[in-house]
Write an enzyme that holds these catalytic residues in place. Structure first.
Site, PDB file in Angstrom:
ATOM      1  N   GLY A   1      27.447  43.386  42.394  1.00  0.00           N
ATOM      2  CA  GLY A   1      27.955  43.594  41.274  1.00  0.00           C
ATOM      3  C   GLY A   1      27.464  42.474  40.290  1.00  0.00           C
TER       4      GLY A   1
ATOM      5  N   ALA B   1      32.271  39.535  36.353  1.00  0.00           N
ATOM      6  CA  ALA B   1      33.612  40.200  36.407  1.00  0.00           C
ATOM      7  C   ALA B   1      33.923  41.850  36.679  1.00  0.00           C
ATOM      8  CB  ALA B   1      34.280  39.808  34.680  1.00  0.00           C
TER       9      ALA B   1
ATOM     10  N   GLY C   1      34.602  42.607  39.242  1.00  0.00           N
ATOM     11  CA  GLY C   1      35.490  43.168  40.344  1.00  0.00           C
ATOM     12  C   GLY C   1      35.234  43.100  42.541  1.00  0.00           C
TER      13      GLY C   1
ATOM     14  N   SER D   1      34.384  40.356  44.302  1.00  0.00           N
ATOM     15  CA  SER D   1      35.080  38.997  44.833  1.00  0.00           C
ATOM     16  C   SER D   1      36.475  39.872  45.301  1.00  0.00           C
ATOM     17  CB  SER D   1      35.776  38.296  44.107  1.00  0.00           C
ATOM     18  OG  SER D   1      33.993  37.253  43.925  1.00  0.00           O
TER      19      SER D   1
ATOM     20  N   ALA E   1      33.660  28.903  50.297  1.00  0.00           N
ATOM     21  CA  ALA E   1      34.279  28.700  49.014  1.00  0.00           C
ATOM     22  C   ALA E   1      32.826  28.639  49.060  1.00  0.00           C
ATOM     23  CB  ALA E   1      35.015  27.998  48.181  1.00  0.00           C
TER      24      ALA E   1
ATOM     25  N   HIS F   1      40.690  32.737  41.662  1.00  0.00           N
ATOM     26  CA  HIS F   1      40.494  32.814  42.881  1.00  0.00           C
ATOM     27  C   HIS F   1      41.227  32.559  44.419  1.00  0.00           C
ATOM     28  CE1 HIS F   1      36.121  35.199  43.122  1.00  0.00           C
ATOM     29  NE2 HIS F   1      36.104  34.550  41.700  1.00  0.00           N
TER      30      HIS F   1
ATOM     31  N   ARG G   1      44.653  33.946  44.241  1.00  0.00           N
ATOM     32  CA  ARG G   1      44.845  36.385  44.839  1.00  0.00           C
ATOM     33  C   ARG G   1      45.174  35.503  45.986  1.00  0.00           C
ATOM     34  NH1 ARG G   1      40.181  37.453  41.583  1.00  0.00           N
ATOM     35  NH2 ARG G   1      38.724  37.047  43.011  1.00  0.00           N
TER      36      ARG G   1
END
Length: 172
Positions: free
Chosen positions: A10, A13, A15, A17, A35, A51, A54
């Site tokens: 994608g 920003a 979505g 992740s 990471a 990240h 979340r």
């Protein structure tokens, strides 16, 4: 049940992740996060923190800016691995002047050898304008080649736009 490999693609920003994280959590397997980002500046630091915030304490976290194989080869079928993201991993190799073909081949081999299902996130860079400088065009081309290889290897490929998944290959 997660397929052996899921590729989530994608724009920035989009979505992707969050979508990938949810797929890992919903798998019922032990969540493992690889990471790939280096903290280059305050903006990247802030994005990394979003990240981190979340993810809960159930996640096993590794920083793997270059060599993903050492972490992937230690995983087992009780775990599900999220690599976030291939674009930052590629950036690290470019910035360090590494052989991209060799790095990509090692990544593909590590993905093949991993006992756990893997979800790998990447950025789609080819839908915008043609970059003005040669270095940026070369990076866009390298990212495109990596994305093509990852999509070909994946059992499932999903494009995320505005937080919405669009299945390109396989099934959710």
């Amino acid at each position: 049940m997660l397929p052996s490999m899921t590729f989530v693609l994608g724009g920035a920003a989009s979505g992707k992740s969050a979508f990938a994280e949810n797929a890992i959590v919903n798998s019922g397997l032990i969540p493992v996060y690889l990471a790939t980002a280096r903290i280059w500046d305050a903006e990247i630091k802030d994005r990394v923190q979003v990240h981190r915030d979340r993810r809960d304490a159930a996640w096993i976290n590794f920083e793997a800016t270059h060599d993903l194989a050492h972490v992937l080869c230690e995983r087992d079928a009780s775990e599900a691995v999220l690599i976030d993201c291939a674009t930052m991993w590629l950036t690290n190799h470019v910035m360090d002047g590494n052989d991209l073909a060799q790095a990509q081949a090692a990544l593909m081999q590590a993905l093949d050898d991993c006992a756990a299902p893997v979800v790998i996130v990447s950025n789609e860079l080819g839908q915008g304008i043609v970059p003005a400088d040669a270095d940026t065009r070369a990076f866009r081309e390298a990212q495109g080649r990596l994305n093509i290889a990852l999509a070909a290897r994946a059992d499932t490929a999903i494009q995320v736009v505005a937080g919405l998944p669009n299945v390109l290959k396989g099934s959710l």
